[in-house]
Design a protein around this motif. Structure first.
Motif, PDB file in Angstrom:
ATOM      1  N   CYS B  53       0.832  -1.206   0.000  1.00  0.00           N
ATOM      2  CA  CYS B  53       0.000   0.000   0.000  1.00  0.00           C
ATOM      3  C   CYS B  53       0.868   1.259   0.000  1.00  0.00           C
ATOM      4  O   CYS B  53       0.623   2.185  -0.777  1.00  0.00           O
ATOM      5  CB  CYS B  53      -0.924  -0.018   1.221  1.00  0.00           C
ATOM      6  SG  CYS B  53      -1.939   1.452   1.367  1.00  0.00           S
ATOM      7  N   ALA B  56       2.874   1.321  -3.503  1.00  0.00           N
ATOM      8  CA  ALA B  56       1.955   1.555  -4.623  1.00  0.00           C
ATOM      9  C   ALA B  56       1.325   2.941  -4.512  1.00  0.00           C
ATOM     10  O   ALA B  56       1.194   3.648  -5.513  1.00  0.00           O
ATOM     11  CB  ALA B  56       0.869   0.488  -4.641  1.00  0.00           C
ATOM     12  N   GLY B  57       0.955   3.315  -3.294  1.00  0.00           N
ATOM     13  CA  GLY B  57       0.348   4.622  -3.068  1.00  0.00           C
ATOM     14  C   GLY B  57       1.310   5.747  -3.408  1.00  0.00           C
ATOM     15  O   GLY B  57       0.929   6.738  -4.024  1.00  0.00           O
ATOM     16  N   TYR B  60       1.479   5.907  -7.168  1.00  0.00           N
ATOM     17  CA  TYR B  60       0.219   6.403  -7.740  1.00  0.00           C
ATOM     18  C   TYR B  60       0.072   7.920  -7.542  1.00  0.00           C
ATOM     19  O   TYR B  60      -0.265   8.648  -8.473  1.00  0.00           O
ATOM     20  CB  TYR B  60      -0.961   5.664  -7.111  1.00  0.00           C
ATOM     21  CG  TYR B  60      -2.305   6.187  -7.544  1.00  0.00           C
ATOM     22  CD1 TYR B  60      -2.717   6.083  -8.868  1.00  0.00           C
ATOM     23  CD2 TYR B  60      -3.171   6.803  -6.637  1.00  0.00           C
ATOM     24  CE1 TYR B  60      -3.946   6.578  -9.278  1.00  0.00           C
ATOM     25  CE2 TYR B  60      -4.397   7.302  -7.035  1.00  0.00           C
ATOM     26  CZ  TYR B  60      -4.774   7.188  -8.351  1.00  0.00           C
ATOM     27  OH  TYR B  60      -5.985   7.683  -8.754  1.00  0.00           O
ATOM     28  N   VAL B  61       0.356   8.363  -6.325  1.00  0.00           N
ATOM     29  CA  VAL B  61       0.167   9.783  -6.001  1.00  0.00           C
ATOM     30  C   VAL B  61       1.206  10.669  -6.700  1.00  0.00           C
ATOM     31  O   VAL B  61       0.889  11.756  -7.168  1.00  0.00           O
ATOM     32  CB  VAL B  61       0.209   9.966  -4.459  1.00  0.00           C
ATOM     33  CG1 VAL B  61       0.296  11.438  -4.075  1.00  0.00           C
ATOM     34  CG2 VAL B  61      -1.016   9.326  -3.815  1.00  0.00           C
ATOM     35  N   ASN B  81      -9.803   4.396 -17.395  1.00  0.00           N
ATOM     36  CA  ASN B  81     -11.190   4.694 -16.996  1.00  0.00           C
ATOM     37  C   ASN B  81     -11.888   3.543 -16.278  1.00  0.00           C
ATOM     38  O   ASN B  81     -12.698   3.769 -15.377  1.00  0.00           O
ATOM     39  CB  ASN B  81     -12.019   5.086 -18.229  1.00  0.00           C
ATOM     40  CG  ASN B  81     -11.528   6.380 -18.834  1.00  0.00           C
ATOM     41  OD1 ASN B  81     -10.913   7.193 -18.147  1.00  0.00           O
ATOM     42  ND2 ASN B  81     -11.758   6.575 -20.123  1.00  0.00           N
ATOM     43  N   LEU B  82     -11.576   2.337 -16.666  1.00  0.00           N
ATOM     44  CA  LEU B  82     -12.192   1.184 -15.997  1.00  0.00           C
ATOM     45  C   LEU B  82     -11.186   0.453 -15.090  1.00  0.00           C
ATOM     46  O   LEU B  82     -11.441   0.272 -13.891  1.00  0.00           O
ATOM     47  CB  LEU B  82     -12.756   0.207 -17.047  1.00  0.00           C
ATOM     48  CG  LEU B  82     -13.223  -1.158 -16.526  1.00  0.00           C
ATOM     49  CD1 LEU B  82     -14.364  -0.984 -15.525  1.00  0.00           C
ATOM     50  CD2 LEU B  82     -13.664  -2.068 -17.666  1.00  0.00           C
ATOM     51  N   GLU B  85      -9.178   2.838 -12.366  1.00  0.00           N
ATOM     52  CA  GLU B  85     -10.162   3.372 -11.409  1.00  0.00           C
ATOM     53  C   GLU B  85     -10.663   2.261 -10.477  1.00  0.00           C
ATOM     54  O   GLU B  85     -10.802   2.474  -9.272  1.00  0.00           O
ATOM     55  CB  GLU B  85     -11.349   4.015 -12.148  1.00  0.00           C
ATOM     56  CG  GLU B  85     -11.010   5.307 -12.873  1.00  0.00           C
ATOM     57  CD  GLU B  85     -10.907   6.522 -11.950  1.00  0.00           C
ATOM     58  OE1 GLU B  85     -10.883   6.360 -10.727  1.00  0.00           O
ATOM     59  OE2 GLU B  85     -10.828   7.643 -12.471  1.00  0.00           O
ATOM     60  N   SER B  86     -10.914   1.069 -11.054  1.00  0.00           N
ATOM     61  CA  SER B  86     -11.367  -0.053 -10.227  1.00  0.00           C
ATOM     62  C   SER B  86     -10.235  -0.528  -9.317  1.00  0.00           C
ATOM     63  O   SER B  86     -10.442  -0.766  -8.128  1.00  0.00           O
ATOM     64  CB  SER B  86     -11.824  -1.224 -11.110  1.00  0.00           C
ATOM     65  OG  SER B  86     -12.897  -0.830 -11.921  1.00  0.00           O
ATOM     66  N   GLU B  88      -7.509   0.966  -8.103  1.00  0.00           N
ATOM     67  CA  GLU B  88      -7.079   1.820  -6.987  1.00  0.00           C
ATOM     68  C   GLU B  88      -8.052   1.771  -5.816  1.00  0.00           C
ATOM     69  O   GLU B  88      -7.675   2.016  -4.675  1.00  0.00           O
ATOM     70  CB  GLU B  88      -6.867   3.261  -7.471  1.00  0.00           C
ATOM     71  CG  GLU B  88      -8.145   4.010  -7.799  1.00  0.00           C
ATOM     72  CD  GLU B  88      -7.900   5.374  -8.436  1.00  0.00           C
ATOM     73  OE1 GLU B  88      -7.188   5.430  -9.445  1.00  0.00           O
ATOM     74  OE2 GLU B  88      -8.425   6.363  -7.922  1.00  0.00           O
ATOM     75  N   HIS B  89      -9.331   1.441  -6.104  1.00  0.00           N
ATOM     76  CA  HIS B  89     -10.314   1.365  -5.022  1.00  0.00           C
ATOM     77  C   HIS B  89     -10.500  -0.051  -4.496  1.00  0.00           C
ATOM     78  O   HIS B  89     -10.722  -0.252  -3.302  1.00  0.00           O
ATOM     79  CB  HIS B  89     -11.650   1.945  -5.494  1.00  0.00           C
ATOM     80  CG  HIS B  89     -11.568   3.411  -5.797  1.00  0.00           C
ATOM     81  ND1 HIS B  89     -11.631   3.914  -7.073  1.00  0.00           N
ATOM     82  CD2 HIS B  89     -11.362   4.479  -4.994  1.00  0.00           C
ATOM     83  CE1 HIS B  89     -11.493   5.235  -7.038  1.00  0.00           C
ATOM     84  NE2 HIS B  89     -11.325   5.602  -5.792  1.00  0.00           N
ATOM     85  N   LEU B  90     -10.413  -1.040  -5.407  1.00  0.00           N
ATOM     86  CA  LEU B  90     -10.540  -2.435  -4.959  1.00  0.00           C
ATOM     87  C   LEU B  90      -9.406  -2.817  -4.014  1.00  0.00           C
ATOM     88  O   LEU B  90      -9.560  -3.678  -3.148  1.00  0.00           O
ATOM     89  CB  LEU B  90     -10.527  -3.385  -6.168  1.00  0.00           C
ATOM     90  CG  LEU B  90     -11.847  -3.556  -6.911  1.00  0.00           C
ATOM     91  CD1 LEU B  90     -11.635  -4.384  -8.163  1.00  0.00           C
ATOM     92  CD2 LEU B  90     -12.884  -4.226  -6.024  1.00  0.00           C
ATOM     93  N   PHE B  91      -8.261  -2.161  -4.191  1.00  0.00           N
ATOM     94  CA  PHE B  91      -7.108  -2.486  -3.352  1.00  0.00           C
ATOM     95  C   PHE B  91      -7.423  -2.330  -1.863  1.00  0.00           C
ATOM     96  O   PHE B  91      -6.934  -3.103  -1.034  1.00  0.00           O
ATOM     97  CB  PHE B  91      -5.896  -1.619  -3.721  1.00  0.00           C
ATOM     98  CG  PHE B  91      -4.744  -1.818  -2.786  1.00  0.00           C
ATOM     99  CD1 PHE B  91      -3.990  -2.986  -2.829  1.00  0.00           C
ATOM    100  CD2 PHE B  91      -4.449  -0.887  -1.798  1.00  0.00           C
ATOM    101  CE1 PHE B  91      -2.956  -3.207  -1.930  1.00  0.00           C
ATOM    102  CE2 PHE B  91      -3.416  -1.094  -0.899  1.00  0.00           C
ATOM    103  CZ  PHE B  91      -2.666  -2.253  -0.972  1.00  0.00           C
ATOM    104  N   PHE B  92      -8.269  -1.344  -1.528  1.00  0.00           N
ATOM    105  CA  PHE B  92      -8.582  -1.120  -0.109  1.00  0.00           C
ATOM    106  C   PHE B  92      -9.295  -2.329   0.500  1.00  0.00           C
ATOM    107  O   PHE B  92      -9.145  -2.612   1.690  1.00  0.00           O
ATOM    108  CB  PHE B  92      -9.419   0.145   0.067  1.00  0.00           C
ATOM    109  CG  PHE B  92      -8.664   1.404  -0.278  1.00  0.00           C
ATOM    110  CD1 PHE B  92      -7.404   1.632   0.248  1.00  0.00           C
ATOM    111  CD2 PHE B  92      -9.198   2.349  -1.120  1.00  0.00           C
ATOM    112  CE1 PHE B  92      -6.681   2.778  -0.061  1.00  0.00           C
ATOM    113  CE2 PHE B  92      -8.492   3.508  -1.439  1.00  0.00           C
ATOM    114  CZ  PHE B  92      -7.234   3.715  -0.903  1.00  0.00           C
ATOM    115  N   MET B  93     -10.070  -3.037  -0.327  1.00  0.00           N
ATOM    116  CA  MET B  93     -10.731  -4.258   0.156  1.00  0.00           C
ATOM    117  C   MET B  93      -9.677  -5.308   0.516  1.00  0.00           C
ATOM    118  O   MET B  93      -9.726  -5.912   1.586  1.00  0.00           O
ATOM    119  CB  MET B  93     -11.665  -4.798  -0.939  1.00  0.00           C
ATOM    120  CG  MET B  93     -12.434  -6.019  -0.554  1.00  0.00           C
ATOM    121  SD  MET B  93     -13.360  -6.680  -1.941  1.00  0.00           S
ATOM    122  CE  MET B  93     -12.138  -7.737  -2.684  1.00  0.00           C
TER     123      MET B  93
END
Lengths: 104, 155
Positions: B53, B56-57, B60-61, B81-82, B85-86, B88-93
């Motif tokens: 995290c 990668a973070g 990414y930032v 776009n798909l 976007e998916s 970067e957010h799925l990673f939190f799971m």
């Protein structure tokens, strides 16, 4: 070995499993909210310099804070129910994110 | 430096996946003799995913914006776009599941309860599945950058 009777997980651990499920679902809800509200996205960006950092902090804080609160409560949940909760929340949240970005 | 960070994050993630598979193996063979090993492997998953995290973070930032611009100029716009976007957010799971794993692995009834073992295997399995999906997504994003660059060269 115990037979497959009804078993309950230790309340401290159960609290964190439930908080993980809530954090995972709130992650998806926050994606939807952020994508539909530019004001929220801008506020999250302003908060930590990047919306992704704010998003991650929110999800992690929800997990640890709720976990601490729920583990102190008298949560009594069957182990199998907790397995179902974590599986359903994970799959539905993942689908929720991917389908959102397919559609919008 | 930038490339090192880019390569480090999937490496750490894969080490975390290997540790999660290790947790599954130890759980399926749970006995008083291997409980400590199981708990340590679960802690390792959390530590490695946290490091993933951070790395990668950081990438990414700080470094992803030019890649994004290249992708959006090419024909593989969906790579950002798909897929990104998916991802970067799925990673939190995956991160939350990794934090949860050592908590559940601290249960006292792992050896005696099949249901607790099923819960641990489910969480570790979700970490493996989601991480592999994220690794695949990373490949598509890299391909998106390549497509964008190629099309810039052709023009």
């Amino acid at each position: 070995m115990k037979k497959d009777t009804i078993q309950y997980l230790d309340k401290n651990i159960a609290g964190f499993v439930v908080s993980a499920a809530i954090a995972i679902v709130s992650n998806t809800l926050l994606v939807w909210a952020k994508e539909t509200s530019p004001a929220l996205s801008a506020w999250m960006k302003a908060l930590t310099s990047h919306h992704w950092i704010s998003h991650g902090l929110f999800v992690v804080i929800v997990f640890f804070l709720l976990g601490l609160i729920l583990s102190k409560s008298n949560l009594k949940l069957k182990t199998n129910t907790l397995t179902l909760i974590i599986l359903l929340s994970s799959f539905s949240s993942a689908i929720g994110i991917v389908v959102w970005f397919i559609l919008y | 430096m930038r490339e090192a960070i880019l390569l480090l994050h999937p490496t750490l993630a894969m080490l975390s996946v290997i540790s999660a598979i290790w947790v599954i193996v130890e759980t399926l063979n749970a006995s008083p003799a291997n409980l400590n090993r199981l708990k340590n492997a679960a802690k390792l998953v959390a530590i490695l995913m946290f490091l993933t995290c951070l790395v990668a973070g950081y990438y990414y930032v700080n470094f992803y914006a030019p890649d994004k611009a290249i992708i959006l100029k090419g024909s593989w716009k969906f790579a950002h776009n798909l897929i990104m976007e998916s991802k970067e957010h799925l990673f939190f799971m995956t991160l939350i599941l990794s934090f949860l794993l050592p908590v559940v692995a601290s249960a006292k009834d792992i050896v005696s309860s099949k249901q607790t073992r099923t819960l641990i295997v489910s969480i570790a399995g979700l970490i493996v599945l989601s991480s592999l999906a994220l690794e695949g997504a990373g490949s598509v994003i890299a391909m998106g950058v390549k497509m964008g660059l190629l099309q810039t060269l052709v023009k």
